[in-house]
Scaffold this motif. Structure first.
Motif, PDB file in Angstrom:
ATOM      1  N   GLU A  41       0.708  -1.174   0.240  1.00 42.69           N
ATOM      2  CA  GLU A  41      -0.099   0.068   0.015  1.00 42.69           C
ATOM      3  C   GLU A  41       0.937   1.153  -0.061  1.00 42.69           C
ATOM      4  O   GLU A  41       0.385   2.104  -0.593  1.00 42.69           O
ATOM      5  CB  GLU A  41      -0.800   0.205   1.301  1.00 42.69           C
ATOM      6  CG  GLU A  41      -2.070   1.103   1.133  1.00 42.69           C
ATOM      7  CD  GLU A  41      -3.173   0.676   0.185  1.00 42.69           C
ATOM      8  OE1 GLU A  41      -4.208   1.350   0.207  1.00 42.69           O
ATOM      9  OE2 GLU A  41      -3.042   0.027  -0.741  1.00 42.69           O
TER      10      GLU A  41
ATOM     11  N   THR B  14      -5.454  -1.879  -1.310  1.00 45.28           N
ATOM     12  CA  THR B  14      -5.452  -1.844  -2.890  1.00 45.28           C
ATOM     13  C   THR B  14      -4.121  -2.300  -3.871  1.00 45.28           C
ATOM     14  O   THR B  14      -4.083  -2.702  -4.709  1.00 45.28           O
ATOM     15  CB  THR B  14      -6.215  -0.693  -3.295  1.00 45.28           C
ATOM     16  OG1 THR B  14      -5.770   0.384  -3.193  1.00 45.28           O
ATOM     17  CG2 THR B  14      -7.658  -0.764  -2.709  1.00 45.28           C
TER      18      THR B  14
ATOM     19  N   LYS C 148      -2.547   0.086  -5.423  1.00 48.58           N
ATOM     20  CA  LYS C 148      -2.995   0.669  -6.781  1.00 48.58           C
ATOM     21  C   LYS C 148      -1.746   0.746  -7.516  1.00 48.58           C
ATOM     22  O   LYS C 148      -0.924   1.216  -7.181  1.00 48.58           O
ATOM     23  CB  LYS C 148      -3.920   1.819  -6.670  1.00 48.58           C
ATOM     24  CG  LYS C 148      -4.549   2.377  -8.077  1.00 48.58           C
ATOM     25  CD  LYS C 148      -5.246   3.396  -7.823  1.00 48.58           C
ATOM     26  CE  LYS C 148      -5.793   4.262  -9.207  1.00 48.58           C
ATOM     27  NZ  LYS C 148      -6.374   5.401  -9.316  1.00 48.58           N
ATOM     28  N   GLY C 149      -1.548   0.124  -8.912  1.00 50.04           N
ATOM     29  CA  GLY C 149      -0.584   0.289  -9.713  1.00 50.04           C
ATOM     30  C   GLY C 149       0.670  -0.610  -9.645  1.00 50.04           C
ATOM     31  O   GLY C 149       1.505  -0.304 -10.136  1.00 50.04           O
TER      32      GLY C 149
ATOM     33  N   GLN D 172      -5.664  -4.600  -6.340  1.00 51.82           N
ATOM     34  CA  GLN D 172      -5.996  -4.298  -7.681  1.00 51.82           C
ATOM     35  C   GLN D 172      -5.538  -5.417  -8.588  1.00 51.82           C
ATOM     36  O   GLN D 172      -6.081  -5.516  -9.606  1.00 51.82           O
ATOM     37  CB  GLN D 172      -5.485  -2.849  -7.847  1.00 51.82           C
ATOM     38  CG  GLN D 172      -5.935  -2.446  -9.333  1.00 51.82           C
ATOM     39  CD  GLN D 172      -5.303  -1.100  -9.564  1.00 51.82           C
ATOM     40  OE1 GLN D 172      -3.998  -0.798  -9.831  1.00 51.82           O
ATOM     41  NE2 GLN D 172      -5.872   0.097  -9.744  1.00 51.82           N
ATOM     42  N   ASN D 173      -4.426  -5.877  -8.211  1.00 56.63           N
ATOM     43  CA  ASN D 173      -3.783  -6.748  -8.893  1.00 56.63           C
ATOM     44  C   ASN D 173      -3.271  -7.896  -8.144  1.00 56.63           C
ATOM     45  O   ASN D 173      -2.356  -8.774  -8.490  1.00 56.63           O
ATOM     46  CB  ASN D 173      -2.510  -6.323  -9.723  1.00 56.63           C
ATOM     47  CG  ASN D 173      -2.657  -5.269 -10.696  1.00 56.63           C
ATOM     48  OD1 ASN D 173      -3.493  -5.613 -11.616  1.00 56.63           O
ATOM     49  ND2 ASN D 173      -2.273  -4.090 -10.724  1.00 56.63           N
TER      50      ASN D 173
END
Length: 502
Positions: free
Chosen positions: A228, A428, A430-431, A459-460
């Motif tokens: 994170e 998440t 993210k990215g 997210q992934n």
């Protein structure tokens, strides 16, 4: 392993070592690790690690990290490090940073005992690196309790049956918190968020542009915190035996208690098919006999031949808990229960419990219990006593053998001198690159639903599952898990989301 219950903290380090069936064998006396060098002591990302031989083919070093990242000049922690260098240096990918769980588990001891159990591709392409997180092991450890105080804490009835026993447990929990307040000045800084930031300092010091990581149990919570904070720095991340970061402290305890109940049922179903099972002929009969046994030990503690301790219900329950982490220990549990039930001899159960809490034969302890409580109590907000009692009642209904024991185990956090108001939240990352989350269907300490939840939050995220028993999956020797994980770590290509290994 992961637990906010200090009575159950140590199993992942013990059991991963047992599962790997591996030791360094040729260890030489360890030399002192050389300190890291930095032109500017406050510029921790510029430091260079100096490795020295520490026996058995391992190399050791130390690294400096700020006590407080908001005030980098306000002092440092010294982190203890170990690595097993890649066997094929010409094709080396980088470092594989690891964490075995806890919180409170020594990453240095994990690598020393289990690094050679990693797959051949991992051993050849990566330096396998372990570290003791801040406050743990040899990294400026949190030390609160004397051995006698820990003996008394663990012997305290953690499934109280009346108000007087509740008051006794409250007093023991307050004493634990007060002792840590008096003896440790670093309590505000040992939480997981800071430890995850430390991992990025280590990534830079190891010379890796991006991090490759294997975290087991609580190591997944630490990894999720890193993901994170630094999603752009992830190369490949394995989170094995996942923790759900969005659950509250009491929600975590209740779910963990249910996980132990699931594991006990699986053990009981297996036990009754064995000629040496002391629990009867059906699963229901076996579970009822365990309940009766716990009540009898509560009223009349067992004797043991190791020392003068009485094997109380709490000690006996810890002895039952440890073998649930590794299926190969189930025969040992059958034998221990047989001796306890038939001969009123708690020696074997006490021996198993001592392994769980890292109590040595001479009565000394590692610092894992103090560190476990110190980290967990500052990671999430802690409710009051009344809320704990409600959670105990909920857990008792869904996990009659472990519910009260697990939930009450977090009670010192109610009285902890350092509290946070930051609420748990989904992670998440993210990215980030793909992150592999592994869950075992009948994992006692990190229930499978946590792996499902974490994989869905990321997210992934990619979920890889093992239809099996025991805590965590990678070092159990299942070829499906091993091959999928090793392929991902070496190539960055994860298995198909939802893959189930049997």
């Amino acid at each position: 392993m992961y637990s906010v219950h200090a009575r159950l903290v140590g199993a992942v380090v013990v059991t991963l070592a047992l599962a790997s069936a591996c030791s360094s064998g040729d260890d030489k006396p360890a030399q002192s690790a050389k300190p890291a060098q930095s032109a500017n002591p406050t510029d921790v990302n510029a430091q260079k690690l100096n490795w020295s031989d520490c026996g058995g083919g391992f190399q050791c070093s130390t690294a400096k990290v700020p006590v407080d990242y908001t005030k980098p000049s306000a002092g440092t922690f010294t982190l203890s490090l170990i690595r097993l260098p890649a066997t094929d240096q010409a094709h080396r990918i980088g470092s594989l940073l690891t964490n075995p769980g806890g919180p409170g588990g020594s990453g240095v001891e994990f690598v020393r005992s289990s690094a050679r159990a990693f797959g051949n591709d991992i051993r050849s392409r990566f330096d396998i690196v372990g570290f003791d997180p801040r406050g743990v092991g040899k990294s400026d450890p949190v030390r609160c309790n004397t051995p006698a105080q820990l003996d008394n804490f663990f012997a305290t009835d953690a499934s109280p049956d009346d108000p007087q026993e509740v008051n006794t447990l409250v007093t023991a929990s307050k004493n634990f918190a007060d002792t840590c307040k008096a003896k440790s000045k670093t309590l505000p800084y040992v939480g997981t968020t800071n430890a995850a930031h430390d991992m990025d300092v280590l990534r830079a010091a190891l010379g890796d542009k991006k991090i490759t990581y294997y975290g087991a149990s609580y190591g997944t919570y630490l990894g999720a915190s890193y993901a994170e904070q630094f999603p752009q720095n992830i190369r490949a991340f394995v989170l094995d035996g996942a923790v759900d970061p969005k659950e509250s402290s009491t929600e975590t305890l209740v779910e963990q208690a249910k996980g132990f109940e699931t594991a006990l049922k699986s053990f009981a179903a297996d036990c009754v098919q064995r000629p040496d099972c002391p629990l009867g002929k059906s699963t229901d009969e076996a579970l009822a006999k365990v309940s009766t046994f716990q009540k009898e030990v509560d009223a009349h503690p067992l004797s043991n031949t190791r020392d003068n301790r009485k094997v109380t219900e709490s000690w006996a329950t810890m002895g039952i808990a440890l073998p649930l982490y590794v299926k190969t220990l189930w025969p040992t549990l059958r034998q221990a229960l047989s001796k306890a039930i038939n001969d009123h001899d708690g020696t074997q159960l006490l021996f198993l419990a001592d392994q769980l809490v890292e109590r040595e034969a001479d009565g000394t302890y590692s610092n894992q219990t103090d560190a476990n409580m110190a980290v967990n109590c500052v990671d999430k907000p802690n409710p009051n006593l009344a809320t704990y009692e409600k959670s105990v009642n909920e857990a008792a209904k869904q996990s009659p053998h472990f519910g009260p024991f697990v939930v009450w185990g977090g009670l010192p956090c109610v009285y902890w001198p350092v509290q946070t108001h930051t609420q748990p939240a989904p992670v998440t990352a993210k990215g980030s690159a793909p992150i592999l989350v592994i869950g075992t269907l009948r994992d006692p300490a990190t229930p499978y639903k946590w792996a499902q939840s974490l994989a869905s939050q990321l997210q992934n995220g990619r979920l890889l599952s093992l239809d099996g028993d025991g805590h965590t999956a990678y070092l159990q020797g299942n070829s499906c898990i091993t091959e999928a994980t090793d392929r991902y770590l070496t190539t960055g290509e994860p298995p198909k989301d939802g893959t189930l290994c049997r």
